[in-house]
Design a protein around this motif. Structure first.
Motif, mmCIF file in Angstrom:
data_model
loop_
_atom_site.group_PDB
_atom_site.id
_atom_site.type_symbol
_atom_site.label_atom_id
_atom_site.label_comp_id
_atom_site.label_asym_id
_atom_site.label_seq_id
_atom_site.Cartn_x
_atom_site.Cartn_y
_atom_site.Cartn_z
ATOM 1 N N GLY A 1 -10.417 5.315 -3.304
ATOM 2 C CA GLY A 1 -9.509 4.089 -3.187
ATOM 3 C C GLY A 1 -10.384 2.918 -3.246
ATOM 4 O O GLY A 1 -11.574 2.915 -2.903
ATOM 5 N N VAL B 1 -14.866 -5.794 -1.852
ATOM 6 C CA VAL B 1 -13.969 -4.736 -1.964
ATOM 7 C C VAL B 1 -14.206 -3.837 -0.889
ATOM 8 O O VAL B 1 -15.467 -3.505 -0.661
ATOM 9 N N LEU C 1 -12.094 -5.225 -10.521
ATOM 10 C CA LEU C 1 -12.438 -5.932 -9.358
ATOM 11 C C LEU C 1 -13.890 -6.208 -9.402
ATOM 12 O O LEU C 1 -14.551 -6.742 -8.393
ATOM 13 N N ARG D 1 -9.804 -1.452 -2.702
ATOM 14 C CA ARG D 1 -8.868 -2.731 -2.434
ATOM 15 C C ARG D 1 -9.794 -4.145 -2.024
ATOM 16 O O ARG D 1 -10.701 -3.779 -1.482
ATOM 17 N N PRO D 2 -9.118 -5.227 -2.509
ATOM 18 C CA PRO D 2 -10.161 -6.425 -2.280
ATOM 19 C C PRO D 2 -9.867 -6.708 -0.722
ATOM 20 O O PRO D 2 -8.968 -6.217 -0.109
ATOM 21 N N ARG E 1 -15.183 3.941 4.786
ATOM 22 C CA ARG E 1 -15.074 2.738 3.941
ATOM 23 C C ARG E 1 -16.223 1.993 3.983
ATOM 24 O O ARG E 1 -16.620 1.774 5.187
ATOM 25 N N GLU F 1 -8.879 0.015 -12.020
ATOM 26 C CA GLU F 1 -8.985 -0.737 -10.770
ATOM 27 C C GLU F 1 -10.245 -1.364 -10.446
ATOM 28 O O GLU F 1 -10.698 -2.693 -9.940
#
Length: 218
Positions: A138, A118, A108, A140-141, A27, A104
Motif C-alpha cells: 500500500g 508518502v 505519487l 498513501r501521501p 511503514r 498509484e
C-alpha cells in the motif's frame, strides 16, 4: 541441562520473532522516484523470498517479470520495493491489485526539488547481499517527512498474541500443578517407600546372617 534448555528457548523465541518481523506490516516514509519492471530469475538461493505469480499468470516459470517501486528515504538513502500479489497464500494480505498499486506509486513520484512524501506499507526485508526486497502492499501521501505513523495493527495483534500465550501458559501451569505434580509426588513417595522396604529387608537379612556367626571364645 538447564543451560541447554535456555539456549533452545532463546533459539525458538528468536526464530518466532524473526518470523513476525518479516510477516507483520511495516511503514516507511519515502519519496517515490519511479517504477520499473525487471526480469527476475527465480531459481537462485533467494527464490523463497519471491511471491507467487499474479493470479491468472503462468505458474512454474524459472523467470518472470516483477514490478518494482524505487524510492528515497528521508535520510537520502535509496530503498527499493517489489510489488507482487500475495493472492490467497501466505502472508495473508490478500493483495490482488499490484497493477493498481504500481500506477498509484508512479502517480505519487516526485523530484528532490519538489518532494511528495508518502507512507509505503510493506512486509519483508531488504538485503543487498541476498538481493531480496520487501513487498509493498500500500502507498498513501503524508504531510511531510516527519509524519507520525502509529502501527495500530501491530500493537493490537501483538497484544492479542501475548494474551493468547499468557492464557495458554496459565493453563499449562494449572494442568501441571493439578495433574502432573501430584502424580510425580505419588511416584516419588512410592519409590521412597520401596527403598525403605528394601533397606528393612536388607537389615533383616543381615541380622539373620549374624545368627549363624560363631560366638567369640572366652
Amino acid at each position: 541441562m538447564r543451560f541447554v534448555k535456555w539456549i533452545l528457548l532463546l533459539l525458538v523465541v528468536s526464530v518466532f520473532g524473526a518470523f513476525l518481523h518479516y510477516t507483520l506490516p511495516q511503514r516507511d516514509i519515502v519519496r517515490v522516484t519511479g517504477t520499473e519492471v525487471r526480469r527476475i530469475d527465480l531459481e537462485g538461493e533467494n527464490s523463497i523470498f519471491w511471491a507467487a505469480p499474479d493470479l491468472g499468470g503462468t505458474q512454474g516459470l524459472s523467470s518472470r517479470d516483477v514490478r518494482f517501486i524505487n524510492t528515497v528515504r528521508t535520510n537520502g538513502r535509496p530503498s527499493v520495493y517489489r510489488n507482487e500479489d500475495t493472492g490467497w497464500g501466505w502472508p495473508p494480505y490478500f493483495k490482488l491489485d499490484s497493477s493498481n498499486l504500481q500506477v498509484e506509486a508512479e502517480d505519487l513520484s516526485s523530484s528532490s526539488a519538489a518532494p511528495q512524501w508518502v507512507a509505503i506499507t510493506h512486509y519483508g526485508w531488504r538485503s543487498e547481499f541476498l538481493s531480496i526486497f520487501p513487498n509493498a502492499v500500500g502507498v498513501r501521501p503524508v504531510d511531510g517527512p516527519d509524519a507520525t505513523l502509529i502501527p495500530w495493527f501491530n500493537i493490537v495483534f501483538l497484544t492479542l498474541l501475548a494474551a493468547v500465550f499468557w492464557a495458554i501458559g496459565v493453563r499449562i501451569l494449572r494442568f501441571r500443578r493439578n495433574r502432573i505434580d501430584p502424580v510425580i509426588e505419588d511416584a516419588s513417595e512410592a519409590f521412597e517407600d520401596f527403598g525403605d522396604a528394601v533397606d528393612e529387608r536388607r537389615r533383616g537379612f543381615r541380622a539373620w546372617l549374624d545368627t549363624w556367626k560363631g560366638k567369640p571364645r572366652k
